[in-house]
Design a protein around this motif. Structure first.
Motif, PDB file in Angstrom:
ATOM      1  N   SER A   1       0.841  -1.196   0.000  1.00 26.28           N
ATOM      2  CA  SER A   1       0.000   0.000   0.000  1.00 26.28           C
ATOM      3  C   SER A   1       0.876   1.247   0.000  1.00 26.28           C
ATOM      4  CB  SER A   1      -0.924   0.030   1.226  1.00 26.28           C
ATOM      5  OG  SER A   1      -1.931  -0.951   1.130  1.00 26.28           O
ATOM      6  N   VAL A  44       0.524   5.854  -0.684  1.00 25.07           N
ATOM      7  CA  VAL A  44      -0.370   6.996  -0.812  1.00 25.07           C
ATOM      8  C   VAL A  44       0.060   7.830  -2.010  1.00 25.07           C
ATOM      9  CG1 VAL A  44      -1.227   9.111   0.267  1.00 25.07           C
ATOM     10  CG2 VAL A  44      -0.881   7.055   1.650  1.00 25.07           C
ATOM     11  N   ARG A  59      -5.082   6.333  -0.950  1.00 25.99           N
ATOM     12  CA  ARG A  59      -4.331   5.102  -0.697  1.00 25.99           C
ATOM     13  C   ARG A  59      -4.490   4.140  -1.868  1.00 25.99           C
ATOM     14  NH1 ARG A  59      -6.913   2.460   3.444  1.00 25.99           N
ATOM     15  NH2 ARG A  59      -7.382   0.591   2.227  1.00 25.99           N
ATOM     16  N   HIS A 107      -9.688   4.603  -0.892  1.00 24.20           N
ATOM     17  CA  HIS A 107      -8.623   3.774  -1.453  1.00 24.20           C
ATOM     18  C   HIS A 107      -9.075   3.221  -2.799  1.00 24.20           C
ATOM     19  CE1 HIS A 107     -11.273   0.831   0.512  1.00 24.20           C
ATOM     20  NE2 HIS A 107     -10.807  -0.049  -0.360  1.00 24.20           N
TER      21      HIS A 107
END
Length: 317
Positions: free
Chosen positions: A179, A181, A186, A217
């Motif tokens: 993951s 950003v 995200r 996300h």
């Protein structure tokens, strides 16, 4: 005697006609092969737009590269790839088969160097690990789901390539998840090793807090070869978009019809471009790249020029 002479003349005429036809067929075949080699240099950029981001999100420009199959000395390809940096992508995705020669890594890194200034992620293909072999091209049509049988003699220096990618900050998604950003959003990324040589193992998504799913996300999945079992796993797991390569778009296509093979169990009409993959009541955009190269033993394309893809991810409507 006259009948005999007429028969001999007919035989000579037939032989001449046959030779002329054979010569014409050879000339046509040579012309098609020459055009096929020329088309490998007709690099193009395909642009796509997908509304898959949470509402209110800023656009994310994703540059998708695949099947570069680098061989030393391919200066036209190197320069064209380098110029893609002018697109200023937010993120670069590389879906494997980067090499076609064991000495191709320096040329590959030279080509990708400007793009490695941007965030990115990658998964390998079999031609990251093993060099292609000279083989009967008709087997490609008769057994499209076959897997290669590599040996230690065929190994490519993929570790050197992966180290360079990692040093640039690109995420290795070989049976892994990650993951990050980007633009305040995200990105949940997951990928598998090459399904074409049965090295895939879906790791799922990176585990966050118990409330992580409530934060904005987008879930992005990568595979080199788009085998149906892998696409089904990604779709069932909630991917928002899937990127893949491997097919070369069919490589040799029939104008007005398309690909004859996909070199996996993907339907041939999906061998290049953007489509929706459906499984278990879910639908996910699937982007399959026709790739930027070919095996060095089959350096032709027909009605299927090489491509990179710029996919703009936008907020859902």
């Amino acid at each position: 005697m006259a009948e005999h002479n007429n028969f001999g003349a007919a035989l000579r005429h037939a032989a001449g006609t046959t030779a002329l036809a054979a010569g014409g067929a050879l000339a046509l075949g040579g012309a098609l092969f020459g055009y096929g080699m020329l088309e490998t240099q007709k690099f193009g950029l395909r642009r796509e737009t997908l509304h898959v981001l949470p509402r209110g999100s800023h656009d994310i420009k994703v540059l998708h590269l695949s099947d570069i199959h680098m061989v030393p000395g391919q200066e036209t390809k190197i320069q064209w790839i380098r110029e893609l940096a002018e697109l200023q992508p937010d993120f670069v995705i590389n879906t494997g088969d980067n090499l076609s020669h064991r000495d191709g890594v320096p040329s590959l890194i030279k080509a990708l160097e400007p793009l490695m200034a941007f965030p990115g992620a990658f998964v390998p293909g079999s031609n990251c690990y093993y060099a292609p072999k000279l083989k009967n091209p008709f087997k490609y049509f008769s057994r499209s789901d076959s897997s290669p049988s590599p040996s230690s003699k065929d190994q490519l220096p993929f570790e050197e390539m992966h180290r360079a990618f990692g040093a640039a900050g690109w995420s290795n998604l070989t049976n892994r998840s990650h993951s990050t950003v980007l633009n305040g959003l995200r990105l949940d990324l997951t990928g598998v090793d090459d399904p074409h040589i049965n090295r895939d193992h879906f790791a799922g998504w990176t585990r966050g807090s118990t409330t992580s799913d409530q934060a904005p996300h987008v879930r992005i999945a990568l595979a080199h070869a788009p085998y149906q079992r892998v696409l089904d796993q990604f779709t069932e797991a909630g991917a928002d978009v899937i990127f893949a390569g491997h097919t070369h778009g069919g490589q040799v296509c029939i104008p007005g019809y398309g690909a004859l093979v996909s070199n996996c169990d993907l339907p041939t009409w999906r061998a290049r471009g953007l489509s929706d993959w459906e499984y278990a009541g879910k639908s996910v955009p699937l982007n399959v790249s026709a790739g930027l190269g070919t095996s060095r033993f089959a350096p032709i394309r027909f009605a299927c020029p090489p491509e990179a893809i710029l996919v703009t991810l936008k907020a859902r409507r």
